[in-house]
Design a protein around this motif. Structure first.
Motif, PDB file in Angstrom:
ATOM      1  N   THR A 174      59.450 -27.294 -77.559  1.00 14.86           N
ATOM      2  CA  THR A 174      60.188 -28.418 -77.315  1.00 14.86           C
ATOM      3  C   THR A 174      59.966 -29.002 -76.127  1.00 14.86           C
ATOM      4  N   GLY A 175      60.007 -30.368 -75.803  1.00 11.64           N
ATOM      5  CA  GLY A 175      59.624 -30.781 -74.578  1.00 11.64           C
ATOM      6  C   GLY A 175      60.699 -31.897 -74.336  1.00 11.64           C
ATOM      7  N   LYS A 176      60.948 -32.173 -73.030  1.00 10.88           N
ATOM      8  CA  LYS A 176      62.157 -33.364 -72.656  1.00 10.88           C
ATOM      9  C   LYS A 176      61.356 -34.287 -71.728  1.00 10.88           C
ATOM     10  N   PHE A 177      61.328 -35.567 -72.194  1.00 13.37           N
ATOM     11  CA  PHE A 177      60.829 -36.731 -71.192  1.00 13.37           C
ATOM     12  C   PHE A 177      62.222 -37.172 -70.265  1.00 13.37           C
ATOM     13  N   MET A 178      61.846 -36.603 -69.250  1.00 16.02           N
ATOM     14  CA  MET A 178      62.700 -36.424 -68.031  1.00 16.02           C
ATOM     15  C   MET A 178      62.875 -37.787 -67.350  1.00 16.02           C
ATOM     16  N   SER A 179      61.771 -38.498 -66.968  1.00 14.97           N
ATOM     17  CA  SER A 179      61.792 -39.700 -66.447  1.00 14.97           C
ATOM     18  C   SER A 179      60.617 -40.321 -66.459  1.00 14.97           C
ATOM     19  N   TYR A 180      60.391 -41.649 -66.009  1.00 10.63           N
ATOM     20  CA  TYR A 180      59.146 -42.296 -66.118  1.00 10.63           C
ATOM     21  C   TYR A 180      58.576 -41.623 -64.660  1.00 10.63           C
ATOM     22  N   PRO A 181      57.185 -41.605 -64.908  1.00 12.29           N
ATOM     23  CA  PRO A 181      56.333 -40.891 -63.958  1.00 12.29           C
ATOM     24  C   PRO A 181      56.155 -41.788 -62.736  1.00 12.29           C
ATOM     25  N   ASN A 182      56.118 -41.189 -61.426  1.00 11.99           N
ATOM     26  CA  ASN A 182      55.685 -42.058 -60.520  1.00 11.99           C
ATOM     27  C   ASN A 182      54.147 -42.356 -60.335  1.00 11.99           C
ATOM     28  N   ARG A 183      53.769 -43.182 -59.907  1.00 12.60           N
ATOM     29  CA  ARG A 183      52.322 -43.657 -59.846  1.00 12.60           C
ATOM     30  C   ARG A 183      51.540 -42.398 -59.460  1.00 12.60           C
ATOM     31  N   GLU A 184      51.791 -41.823 -58.178  1.00  9.70           N
ATOM     32  CA  GLU A 184      51.092 -40.664 -57.696  1.00  9.70           C
ATOM     33  C   GLU A 184      50.991 -39.422 -58.377  1.00  9.70           C
ATOM     34  N   ASP A 185      51.883 -39.328 -59.523  1.00 10.21           N
ATOM     35  CA  ASP A 185      51.692 -38.404 -60.375  1.00 10.21           C
ATOM     36  C   ASP A 185      51.075 -38.449 -61.514  1.00 10.21           C
ATOM     37  N   ILE A 186      50.592 -39.867 -61.925  1.00  9.26           N
ATOM     38  CA  ILE A 186      49.690 -40.031 -62.998  1.00  9.26           C
ATOM     39  C   ILE A 186      48.210 -39.843 -62.673  1.00  9.26           C
ATOM     40  N   PRO A 187      47.482 -38.787 -63.128  1.00 12.85           N
ATOM     41  CA  PRO A 187      46.074 -38.375 -62.771  1.00 12.85           C
ATOM     42  C   PRO A 187      44.945 -39.347 -63.174  1.00 12.85           C
ATOM     43  N   GLU A 188      45.460 -40.247 -64.236  1.00  8.18           N
ATOM     44  CA  GLU A 188      43.937 -41.043 -64.563  1.00  8.18           C
ATOM     45  C   GLU A 188      43.613 -41.938 -63.440  1.00  8.18           C
ATOM     46  N   ASN A 189      42.377 -41.912 -63.446  1.00 14.79           N
ATOM     47  CA  ASN A 189      41.759 -42.924 -62.288  1.00 14.79           C
ATOM     48  C   ASN A 189      41.599 -44.453 -62.757  1.00 14.79           C
ATOM     49  N   ILE A 190      42.957 -45.112 -62.733  1.00 11.13           N
ATOM     50  CA  ILE A 190      42.789 -46.293 -62.999  1.00 11.13           C
ATOM     51  C   ILE A 190      43.604 -47.435 -62.060  1.00 11.13           C
ATOM     52  N   ASN A 191      42.718 -48.474 -61.709  1.00 10.99           N
ATOM     53  CA  ASN A 191      43.103 -49.311 -60.696  1.00 10.99           C
ATOM     54  C   ASN A 191      43.998 -50.429 -61.500  1.00 10.99           C
ATOM     55  N   MET A 206      57.888 -45.745 -77.645  1.00 12.10           N
ATOM     56  CA  MET A 206      58.190 -45.681 -76.345  1.00 12.10           C
ATOM     57  C   MET A 206      59.457 -44.809 -76.021  1.00 12.10           C
ATOM     58  N   LEU A 207      59.366 -43.661 -75.520  1.00  6.98           N
ATOM     59  CA  LEU A 207      60.391 -42.805 -75.317  1.00  6.98           C
ATOM     60  C   LEU A 207      61.170 -43.309 -73.997  1.00  6.98           C
ATOM     61  N   LYS A 208      62.238 -43.005 -73.949  1.00  2.26           N
ATOM     62  CA  LYS A 208      63.401 -43.079 -72.909  1.00  2.26           C
ATOM     63  C   LYS A 208      63.827 -41.731 -72.209  1.00  2.26           C
ATOM     64  N   PRO A 209      63.995 -41.914 -70.902  1.00  3.18           N
ATOM     65  CA  PRO A 209      64.226 -40.570 -70.118  1.00  3.18           C
ATOM     66  C   PRO A 209      65.445 -39.993 -70.923  1.00  3.18           C
ATOM     67  N   GLY A 210      65.504 -38.610 -71.087  1.00  2.49           N
ATOM     68  CA  GLY A 210      66.451 -37.791 -71.903  1.00  2.49           C
ATOM     69  C   GLY A 210      65.966 -37.362 -73.317  1.00  2.49           C
ATOM     70  N   ASP A 211      65.014 -38.187 -73.727  1.00  5.41           N
ATOM     71  CA  ASP A 211      64.707 -38.010 -75.129  1.00  5.41           C
ATOM     72  C   ASP A 211      64.056 -36.678 -75.345  1.00  5.41           C
ATOM     73  N   ILE A 212      64.282 -35.853 -76.440  1.00  2.00           N
ATOM     74  CA  ILE A 212      63.649 -34.674 -76.651  1.00  2.00           C
ATOM     75  C   ILE A 212      62.649 -34.691 -77.642  1.00  2.00           C
ATOM     76  N   VAL A 213      61.321 -34.110 -77.280  1.00  2.00           N
ATOM     77  CA  VAL A 213      60.135 -34.015 -78.346  1.00  2.00           C
ATOM     78  C   VAL A 213      60.013 -32.521 -78.589  1.00  2.00           C
ATOM     79  N   ALA A 214      60.008 -32.519 -80.057  1.00  2.00           N
ATOM     80  CA  ALA A 214      59.849 -31.152 -80.638  1.00  2.00           C
ATOM     81  C   ALA A 214      58.725 -31.053 -81.703  1.00  2.00           C
ATOM     82  N   VAL A 215      58.261 -29.896 -81.957  1.00  2.00           N
ATOM     83  CA  VAL A 215      57.382 -29.438 -83.187  1.00  2.00           C
ATOM     84  C   VAL A 215      58.172 -29.437 -84.312  1.00  2.00           C
ATOM     85  N   ARG A 216      57.884 -30.217 -85.424  1.00  2.00           N
ATOM     86  CA  ARG A 216      59.010 -29.918 -86.593  1.00  2.00           C
ATOM     87  C   ARG A 216      58.656 -28.414 -87.032  1.00  2.00           C
TER      88      ARG A 216
END
Length: 201
Positions: A174-191, A133-143
């Motif tokens: 390279t990508g950055k995990f900025m923050s945990y997403p808000n529920r309305e921003d998560i597209p999956e249709n899950i109750n 599990m990533l934390k806000p600020g973590d940098i994810v990149a392709v080797r």
């Protein structure tokens, strides 16, 4: 770890929606699986059955097995806030899911494989644990040595990261995990509330 490797269209038909993404086979046969399909008279689903079905849909969508899913829920229940939303936020912060969301892989299964095969780095170090599990600020990149892989170049070509909690640099892959997403921003249709009710029994 064991993963579901059976026919995905059948699972999508079971839940009545393309949980694995665009699926031509599902579009042709978007009715329940089985010999009689939509014509079969189905019993009314109980409250427990509805809750269980929602949990199963979430597990198949994100490719998580029961033990890991239950551990994630237990962690979410210890945090302040709405447990269901926190559960989805924790799942969204998994490394394999972030690699998928960034567009480095076209599916979560492919993202899990890239991570397991040591093609992904987090904060400059190789991390081959898909469930990390990533934390806000973590940098994810392709080797660096993996940037020319066809499976990666085909995936990132012409794709843009359209999620507000992630930042993507296509030039450096390279990508950055900025923050945990808000529920309305998560597209999956899950109750998620149904899942909380199930585990709260």
């Amino acid at each position: 770890m064991a993963r579901y490797t059976g026919p995905k269209t059948k699972i999508a038909r079971k839940f009545g929606e393309p949980i694995y993404g665009s699926d031509k086979n599902y579009e042709k046969r978007n009715f329940p699986p089985g010999q009689h399909g939509a014509a079969k008279k189905r019993k009314k689903v109980s409250e427990y059955g509805t809750q269980l079905n929602e949990k199963q849909k979430a597990k198949y969508t994100y490719g998580i097995l029961e033990r890991q899913f239950r551990k994630t829920y237990a962690l979410a229940s210890t945090k302040k806030g709405v447990t269901g939303e926190i559960l989805l936020q924790l799942i969204e912060s998994r490394l394999d899911n972030v690699v998928y969301r960034l567009g480095i892989a076209q599916t979560r299964d492919a993202a899990r494989q890239l991570v397991s095969h040591r093609h992904i780095t987090v904060n400059g170090k190789i991390l081959n644990i898909p469930s990390a599990m990533l934390k806000p600020g973590d940098i994810v990149a392709v080797r660096e040595r993996s940037k020319s892989l066809e499976v990666i170049t085909n995936s990132v070509e012409g794709r843009s990261c359209g999620y507000p909690w992630l930042e993507w640099d296509s030039a450096t892959l390279t990508g950055k995990f900025m923050s945990y997403p808000n529920r309305e921003d998560i597209p999956e249709n899950i109750n998620e509330q149904l899942i909380v009710e199930l585990y709260s029994k």
